[in-house]
Every structure is written in structure tokens, then in C-alpha cells.
Design an enzyme around this catalytic site. Structure first.
Site, PDB file in Angstrom:
ATOM      1  N   ASN A   1     -33.375 -11.666  -3.471  1.00  0.00           N
ATOM      2  CA  ASN A   1     -32.339 -10.905  -2.785  1.00  0.00           C
ATOM      3  C   ASN A   1     -32.729  -9.441  -2.595  1.00  0.00           C
ATOM      4  O   ASN A   1     -32.225  -8.787  -1.678  1.00  0.00           O
ATOM      5  CB  ASN A   1     -31.037 -11.014  -3.592  1.00  0.00           C
ATOM      6  CG  ASN A   1     -30.016 -10.005  -3.148  1.00  0.00           C
ATOM      7  OD1 ASN A   1     -29.396 -10.150  -2.097  1.00  0.00           O
ATOM      8  ND2 ASN A   1     -29.848  -8.946  -3.930  1.00  0.00           N
TER       9      ASN A   1
ATOM     10  N   TYR B   1     -37.137  -4.138   9.353  1.00  0.00           N
ATOM     11  CA  TYR B   1     -36.213  -5.019   8.619  1.00  0.00           C
ATOM     12  C   TYR B   1     -36.092  -6.385   9.317  1.00  0.00           C
ATOM     13  O   TYR B   1     -36.141  -7.434   8.665  1.00  0.00           O
ATOM     14  CB  TYR B   1     -34.853  -4.318   8.546  1.00  0.00           C
ATOM     15  CG  TYR B   1     -33.842  -4.966   7.637  1.00  0.00           C
ATOM     16  CD1 TYR B   1     -33.902  -4.784   6.255  1.00  0.00           C
ATOM     17  CD2 TYR B   1     -32.814  -5.734   8.165  1.00  0.00           C
ATOM     18  CE1 TYR B   1     -32.949  -5.368   5.430  1.00  0.00           C
ATOM     19  CE2 TYR B   1     -31.857  -6.312   7.340  1.00  0.00           C
ATOM     20  CZ  TYR B   1     -31.925  -6.124   5.972  1.00  0.00           C
ATOM     21  OH  TYR B   1     -30.992  -6.703   5.157  1.00  0.00           O
ATOM     22  N   CYS B   2     -35.956  -6.353  10.647  1.00  0.00           N
ATOM     23  CA  CYS B   2     -35.830  -7.614  11.395  1.00  0.00           C
ATOM     24  C   CYS B   2     -37.098  -8.459  11.264  1.00  0.00           C
ATOM     25  O   CYS B   2     -37.025  -9.684  11.108  1.00  0.00           O
ATOM     26  CB  CYS B   2     -35.546  -7.340  12.869  1.00  0.00           C
ATOM     27  SG  CYS B   2     -33.963  -6.532  13.165  1.00  0.00           S
TER      28      CYS B   2
END
Lengths: 79, 245
Positions: B87, B152-153
Site C-alpha cells: 500500500n 504516479y499514473c
């Protein structure tokens, strides 16, 4: 006390589910003993456990036959 | 309600937000939970909220050597890890044309490369026991794209491909590898978005609200359960309808 060769062969028999007489020195795990690449990775893990050693990835990749496994352990074992 | 009695779960980035919700839910359903944070303070906060159900550890997931040691220590103390939830994630937003190499590298290292390293360290025990659950936290923007977040993508889309490939490698050993892709969830990370970004996103959420961290945790707990044994290489989108894929 079993010899290194006997212990290596026993692990190969257990891990790959093959008969003892098939585990000849020149036998290749993938070509002769029906192992896939992941089986070979697991076999190396089992060898590491049995002989309480860590086999680096670049060495592990060279362990492709019964004899190469025995040789590796003979050369690196503390026993 | 799942039953995770006698299961050991490792949740990275568990000091707050989605990671905290996941750690709390798994712990409440019986798992022994190890949560990681980058700082000692974060680790202490995790130990605090988990109480007797687990503990927090300081871990920089991008540091391979300390990572392997920490995994070994956990397995020695608690036994082999049954459930891994990757995570931990960061953002370093910038327009692509303005993005610095270090902004790109930091996000790829933490959000993608570290997942590979943690999985590699944990999967050995799972292989031996012929059982394991790996859940990687992706993001809706890995599928849809989002301006200002090429790093990030890319990392979040990378997780989906990584999970599918790994899923194929280890499926025959009883290990599943899946993703949960949150939409816009009410956490510190989304609080840092500017109003313009938020409004644009909000207009596109049919559910007309942000998601709750607990709603991501619920999907993770399902994928971690015995009942999800036949689901692998899959991505569950939890986004209030903002992207239906």
C-alpha cells in the site's frame, strides 16, 4: 549420515516427484525430469534449506542438472 | 466477515489513510498484522492502534537490504507471511514538461520498484506453504490518467501489469496476486490536491462523494480471504463509479 550426493538426490526426488533411478548425474531438471522453471527455483530453495546456505541468483541459474546441484553443494557446504 | 485467525499480514504504509484502514480491518478479523511506516514515529502510531493484534515497524521499502532483514525478522517472530498488502505510496505531482528526474524516480521507486522487492522477499514463504495472498494498491488514475501525475499514473498502471505477470507465475502454487484500484478516497493524499483538481474529479463521480478508506479495506479483505482463491491477476476498482472498466 547420508552423503551430500544422497541428500541432494533425495531432495530432487521429493521436489520433482520423480523416481530415484531417474535421478542420474547428467539428468537435466527441465529436459529430463519434467521440471518447469518455477520447479527449479523451488528445488534451489529446498537445497538452501537442507544445507543451510544461501545460493545467489547468478549461481542458482547455473544449477540445471543433478550433477551441477551436487557440485554446488560440495563446493559451498560447511559440512 | 472474513476469518483471518492464525494468519500473518504485512501492510506497507500503514500509519494513516488507506493503509491504516486495511491494517485495522484485517486485525479486527483475527489476523496478526505488521504495519510499516517510513518513520519511527509512524511505526509507534501503528503499534498504538493495533495494540495486541500486531505491531508497527519502521521500514524504507526502497532499501533492499533493510527490507530483506525486516522480512526475515518478521518471519522469525510471527511465522511466514500469509497476506501481503503493498500500500505504501507517494506523490510528486508536476506537469510532465516540468517534472524533474528525481520526482519521476522517487515515485517509480516507492510505488512500483519497491513492490517488486517486497513481493520477492515475501513470496518464498508463500511458495513453500502453497498458499498466499498479495494485494497491490493501484489507483483509478493508472487506468484513466490524470494531468500532473505522469509518474504516479505510470507506477500505478505498472502495478497492474506486474500483478498479472506475477499471478501467472505463482498461480499453480496457491498464491493469488491482485490489485485494488481506489478512486478518490478521503485521505491526506487527496487533501493535498488543489481545489481545481478536486472539483474536476468530483464532477465525474456518480456516487457524488469521496470514498472512505474502510471501503478500500473491505475489497482488500475480500481478496485476502479463502473465498477469493480463484481470483488472480484481477483489479477491483473501488471508485464510486467514476471509471467503469
Amino acid at each position: 549420515m547420508s552423503t551430500i550426493e544422497e541428500r541432494v538426490k533425495k531432495i530432487i526426488v521429493e521436489q520433482l516427484g520423480v523416481k530415484e533411478e531417474e535421478v542420474k548425474p547428467e539428468a537435466s531438471f527441465e529436459n529430463d525430469l519434467g521440471a518447469d522453471s518455477l520447479d527449479t527455483v523451488e528445488l534451489v530453495m529446498a537445497l538452501e534449506e537442507e544445507f543451510e546456505t544461501e545460493i545467489p541468483d547468478e549461481e542458482a541459474e547455473k544449477i540445471k542438472t543433478v550433477q551441477s546441484a551436487i557440485d554446488y553443494v560440495n563446493n559451498h557446504s560447511n559440512d | 466477515m472474513q476469518n483471518f485467525e492464525n494468519k500473518v499480514a504485512l501492510v506497507t504504509g500503514a500509519s494513516r489513510g488507506i493503509g491504516k484502514a486495511i491494517a485495522e480491518l484485517l486485525a479486527s478479523q483475527g489476523a496478526k498484522v505488521i504495519g510499516t511506516a517510513t518513520s519511527d514515529k509512524g511505526a509507534a502510531a501503528i503499534s498504538d492502534y493495533l495494540g495486541s493484534k500486531g505491531k508497527g515497524l519502521a521500514l524504507d521499502v526502497t532499501d533492499s537490504d533493510s527490507l530483506q532483514q525486516v522480512i526475515k525478522d518478521i518471519e522469525k517472530e510471527y511465522g511466514s507471511i500469509d497476506i501481503l498488502v503493498n500500500n505504501a505510496g507517494i506523490t510528486r505531482d508536476n506537469l510532465m514538461m516540468r517534472m524533474k528526474d528525481d520526482e519521476w524516480d522517487a515515485v517509480l521507486n516507492t510505488n512500483l520498484s519497491a513492490v517488486f522487492k517486497v513481493c520477492k522477499a515475501v513470496v518464498r514463504g508463500m511458495m513453500k506453504r502453497r498458499n498466499g495472498r498479495i494485494i497491490n494498491i493501484s489507483s483509478v488514475v493508472g487506468t484513466t490518467g490524470n494531468p500532473g501525475q505522469v509518474n504516479y499514473c505510470a507506477a500505478k498502471a505498472g502495478l497492474v501489469g506486474f500483478s498479472k505477470a506475477m499471478a501467472k507465475e505463482v498461480a499453480a502454487r496457491g498464491i493469488t496476486v491482485n490489485c485494488v484500484a481506489p478512486g478518490f478516497i478521503d485521505t491526506d493524499m487527496t487533501k493535498s490536491l488543489n481545489d481545481e483538481q478536486k472539483q474536476a474529479i468530483f464532477d465525474n463521480i456518480p456516487a457524488s462523494r469521496l470514498g472512505e478508506p474502510a471501503e478500500i479495506a473491505a475489497a482488500v479483505a475480500f481478496l485476502a480471504s479463502d473465498g477469493a482463491a480463484y481470483i488472480t491477476g484481477e483489479t477491483i476498482h473501488v471508485n464510486g463509479g467514476m471509471a467503469m472498466v
